[in-house]
Design a protein around this motif. Structure first.
Motif, mmCIF file in Angstrom:
data_model
loop_
_atom_site.group_PDB
_atom_site.id
_atom_site.type_symbol
_atom_site.label_atom_id
_atom_site.label_comp_id
_atom_site.label_asym_id
_atom_site.label_seq_id
_atom_site.Cartn_x
_atom_site.Cartn_y
_atom_site.Cartn_z
ATOM 1 N N ALA A 1 0.829 -1.203 0.000
ATOM 2 C CA ALA A 1 0.000 0.000 0.000
ATOM 3 C C ALA A 1 0.865 1.254 0.000
ATOM 4 O O ALA A 1 0.581 2.222 -0.711
ATOM 5 N N PHE A 2 1.951 1.266 0.781
ATOM 6 C CA PHE A 2 2.842 2.418 0.823
ATOM 7 C C PHE A 2 3.534 2.629 -0.525
ATOM 8 O O PHE A 2 3.658 3.756 -1.009
ATOM 9 N N VAL A 3 3.988 1.530 -1.111
ATOM 10 C CA VAL A 3 4.676 1.620 -2.405
ATOM 11 C C VAL A 3 3.744 2.211 -3.460
ATOM 12 O O VAL A 3 4.129 3.090 -4.231
ATOM 13 N N VAL A 4 2.506 1.724 -3.470
ATOM 14 C CA VAL A 4 1.524 2.211 -4.449
ATOM 15 C C VAL A 4 1.213 3.678 -4.200
ATOM 16 O O VAL A 4 1.098 4.475 -5.151
ATOM 17 N N GLN A 5 1.096 4.082 -2.932
ATOM 18 C CA GLN A 5 0.795 5.479 -2.618
ATOM 19 C C GLN A 5 1.886 6.408 -3.145
ATOM 20 O O GLN A 5 1.602 7.414 -3.808
ATOM 21 N N GLY A 6 3.130 6.086 -2.825
ATOM 22 C CA GLY A 6 4.229 6.925 -3.292
ATOM 23 C C GLY A 6 4.294 6.984 -4.804
ATOM 24 O O GLY A 6 4.420 8.060 -5.392
ATOM 25 N N GLY A 7 4.181 5.823 -5.441
ATOM 26 C CA GLY A 7 4.229 5.781 -6.895
ATOM 27 C C GLY A 7 3.053 6.484 -7.545
ATOM 28 O O GLY A 7 3.200 7.145 -8.579
ATOM 29 N N LEU A 8 1.885 6.358 -6.912
ATOM 30 C CA LEU A 8 0.678 6.970 -7.472
ATOM 31 C C LEU A 8 0.760 8.492 -7.438
ATOM 32 O O LEU A 8 0.431 9.161 -8.423
ATOM 33 N N VAL A 9 1.227 9.044 -6.325
ATOM 34 C CA VAL A 9 1.338 10.508 -6.219
ATOM 35 C C VAL A 9 2.344 11.031 -7.236
ATOM 36 O O VAL A 9 2.079 12.015 -7.936
ATOM 37 N N VAL A 10 3.485 10.372 -7.342
ATOM 38 C CA VAL A 10 4.496 10.787 -8.322
ATOM 39 C C VAL A 10 3.931 10.682 -9.736
ATOM 40 O O VAL A 10 4.118 11.588 -10.570
ATOM 41 N N GLY A 11 3.229 9.598 -10.024
ATOM 42 C CA GLY A 11 2.667 9.396 -11.353
ATOM 43 C C GLY A 11 1.631 10.445 -11.717
ATOM 44 O O GLY A 11 1.639 10.972 -12.837
ATOM 45 N N LEU A 12 0.738 10.767 -10.774
ATOM 46 C CA LEU A 12 -0.293 11.770 -11.046
ATOM 47 C C LEU A 12 0.322 13.149 -11.271
ATOM 48 O O LEU A 12 -0.090 13.893 -12.162
ATOM 49 N N ILE A 13 1.322 13.489 -10.460
ATOM 50 C CA ILE A 13 1.990 14.781 -10.634
ATOM 51 C C ILE A 13 2.702 14.823 -11.988
ATOM 52 O O ILE A 13 2.690 15.850 -12.682
ATOM 53 N N ALA A 14 3.318 13.715 -12.372
ATOM 54 C CA ALA A 14 4.007 13.656 -13.669
ATOM 55 C C ALA A 14 3.032 13.900 -14.818
ATOM 56 O O ALA A 14 3.344 14.623 -15.770
ATOM 57 N N VAL A 15 1.852 13.302 -14.735
ATOM 58 C CA VAL A 15 0.836 13.502 -15.768
ATOM 59 C C VAL A 15 0.425 14.967 -15.839
ATOM 60 O O VAL A 15 0.311 15.547 -16.933
ATOM 61 N N LEU A 16 0.230 15.590 -14.677
ATOM 62 C CA LEU A 16 -0.175 16.994 -14.645
ATOM 63 C C LEU A 16 0.911 17.910 -15.193
ATOM 64 O O LEU A 16 0.632 18.856 -15.939
ATOM 65 N N ILE A 17 2.160 17.648 -14.814
ATOM 66 C CA ILE A 17 3.276 18.461 -15.316
ATOM 67 C C ILE A 17 3.412 18.294 -16.829
ATOM 68 O O ILE A 17 3.589 19.279 -17.562
ATOM 69 N N TYR A 18 3.319 17.062 -17.282
ATOM 70 C CA TYR A 18 3.430 16.785 -18.717
ATOM 71 C C TYR A 18 2.345 17.534 -19.495
ATOM 72 O O TYR A 18 2.631 18.197 -20.500
ATOM 73 N N GLU A 19 1.126 17.442 -19.019
ATOM 74 C CA GLU A 19 0.015 18.094 -19.701
ATOM 75 C C GLU A 19 0.152 19.618 -19.619
ATOM 76 O O GLU A 19 -0.137 20.333 -20.582
ATOM 77 N N GLY A 20 0.605 20.113 -18.465
ATOM 78 C CA GLY A 20 0.775 21.554 -18.302
ATOM 79 C C GLY A 20 1.787 22.122 -19.282
ATOM 80 O O GLY A 20 1.547 23.169 -19.909
ATOM 81 N N PHE A 21 2.899 21.443 -19.439
ATOM 82 C CA PHE A 21 3.908 21.907 -20.389
ATOM 83 C C PHE A 21 3.415 21.778 -21.824
ATOM 84 O O PHE A 21 3.730 22.628 -22.673
ATOM 85 N N GLN A 22 2.664 20.730 -22.106
ATOM 86 C CA GLN A 22 2.119 20.590 -23.458
ATOM 87 C C GLN A 22 1.195 21.751 -23.798
ATOM 88 O O GLN A 22 1.223 22.268 -24.926
ATOM 89 N N GLN A 23 0.395 22.168 -22.833
ATOM 90 C CA GLN A 23 -0.479 23.312 -23.057
ATOM 91 C C GLN A 23 0.335 24.583 -23.284
ATOM 92 O O GLN A 23 -0.004 25.414 -24.137
ATOM 93 N N ALA A 24 1.409 24.738 -22.513
ATOM 94 C CA ALA A 24 2.275 25.908 -22.678
ATOM 95 C C ALA A 24 2.920 25.898 -24.069
ATOM 96 O O ALA A 24 3.043 26.954 -24.713
ATOM 97 N N GLU A 25 3.315 24.712 -24.531
ATOM 98 C CA GLU A 25 3.905 24.599 -25.863
ATOM 99 C C GLU A 25 2.881 24.964 -26.938
ATOM 100 O O GLU A 25 3.207 25.653 -27.916
ATOM 101 N N LYS A 26 1.639 24.524 -26.754
ATOM 102 C CA LYS A 26 0.596 24.836 -27.726
ATOM 103 C C LYS A 26 0.323 26.330 -27.779
ATOM 104 O O LYS A 26 0.153 26.916 -28.851
ATOM 105 N N ILE A 27 0.285 26.956 -26.605
ATOM 106 C CA ILE A 27 0.047 28.408 -26.553
ATOM 107 C C ILE A 27 1.173 29.157 -27.255
ATOM 108 O O ILE A 27 0.942 30.086 -28.035
ATOM 109 N N ALA A 28 2.420 28.739 -26.991
ATOM 110 C CA ALA A 28 3.566 29.383 -27.633
ATOM 111 C C ALA A 28 3.516 29.197 -29.147
ATOM 112 O O ALA A 28 3.811 30.125 -29.913
ATOM 113 N N ALA A 29 3.136 28.000 -29.586
ATOM 114 C CA ALA A 29 3.051 27.731 -31.023
ATOM 115 C C ALA A 29 1.911 28.505 -31.663
ATOM 116 O O ALA A 29 2.027 29.001 -32.791
#
Length: 247
Positions: free
Chosen positions: A210-238
């Motif tokens: 449960a602890f392993v999944v919690q740590g990995g899940l939080v990191v994974g969700l943040i990674a998805v948000l950061i990835y999407e956030g930068f993609q949006q910034a790239e689209k706006i710049a383009a």
């Protein structure tokens, strides 16, 4: 629009979990054994997450300043001879695994955030440098010729023409560096840095999935948000450059 709704839902779940992890205990209980706790409580998860993000943010900011600076330098006529050296410098982090960098940095810097910042900084240089180099080396010749014809100085061309044109590609490099650093930062807990790796390591040591999944899940969700956030910034710049149509 659907992608934005999904990202909002991901963000909502992440915030809800970090603010009130005990509310999700029923979801993690099937992953525990022998009455082990379902939620990691030794350290506040929100505090660990903020510390993790701070380390990543500082490291990526430093990598961006150095990598973009080197990219600008080697694309100037006076700095082209330094390209092999710049490539060697930015490749160091990819050549040495982060664990090795930590092992080398700890004797000099001690335990804590310092060695982790060094490892993340070095690991994040190459993607940003290569994207900056590619972007600044492949600018439209007609646009560059027009900027020279307008009488712009080299500095003005860099700031007003080259950087805006290169920005989407540079942002793509920063996005890649940020996502890599976010995941890599978890190993910082092995040298007493306050990261979400603490939760994962605690789960491994206590055989609590449960602890392993919690740590990995939080990191994974943040990674998805950061990835999407930068993609949006790239689209706006383009979009501002007219590279893609607005929808």
């Amino acid at each position: 629009m659907s992608a934005r709704l999904i990202m909002l839902a991901v963000f909502g779940v992440l915030v809800s979990f970090l603010l009130s992890p005990q509310s999700f205990s029923a979801l993690f209980e099937p992953l525990t054994q022998n009455g082990a706790p379902a939620i990691y409580t030794q350290t506040n998860l929100l505090s660990l997450t903020l510390s993790h993000l701070a380390l990543v943010g500082i490291a990526v900011f430093g990598s961006t300043i150095v990598a973009v600076g080197l990219g600008v330098l080697v694309t100037r006529p006076s700095g082209q001879e330094f390209l092999p050296l710049a490539r060697t410098i930015t490749s160091v982090g990819q050549t040495f695994p982060p664990v090795a960098v930590l092992a080398l940095a700890v004797p000099a810097m001690g335990f804590g955030a310092g060695p982790t910042l060094v490892a993340l900084f070095l690991y994040g240089l190459l993607p940003i440098f290569e994207n900056t180099l590619t972007a600044l080396s492949n600018l439209p010749p007609a646009v560059m010729e027009a900027s020279r014809g307008m009488g712009l100085t080299r500095r003005q061309r860099l700031v007003q023409v080259e950087f805006p044109l290169a920005l989407p590609v540079i942002l793509a490099g920063i996005r890649l560096s940020a996502v890599i650093s976010l995941a890599t930062a978890t190993i910082g807990s092995t040298v007493a840095a306050r990261t979400l790796g603490e939760v994962i390591i605690a789960g491994l040591l206590s055989a609590n999935t449960a602890f392993v999944v919690q740590g990995g899940l939080v990191v994974g969700l943040i990674a998805v948000l950061i990835y999407e956030g930068f993609q949006q910034a790239e689209k706006i710049a383009a979009q501002r450059l007219g590279m893609i149509s607005r929808r």
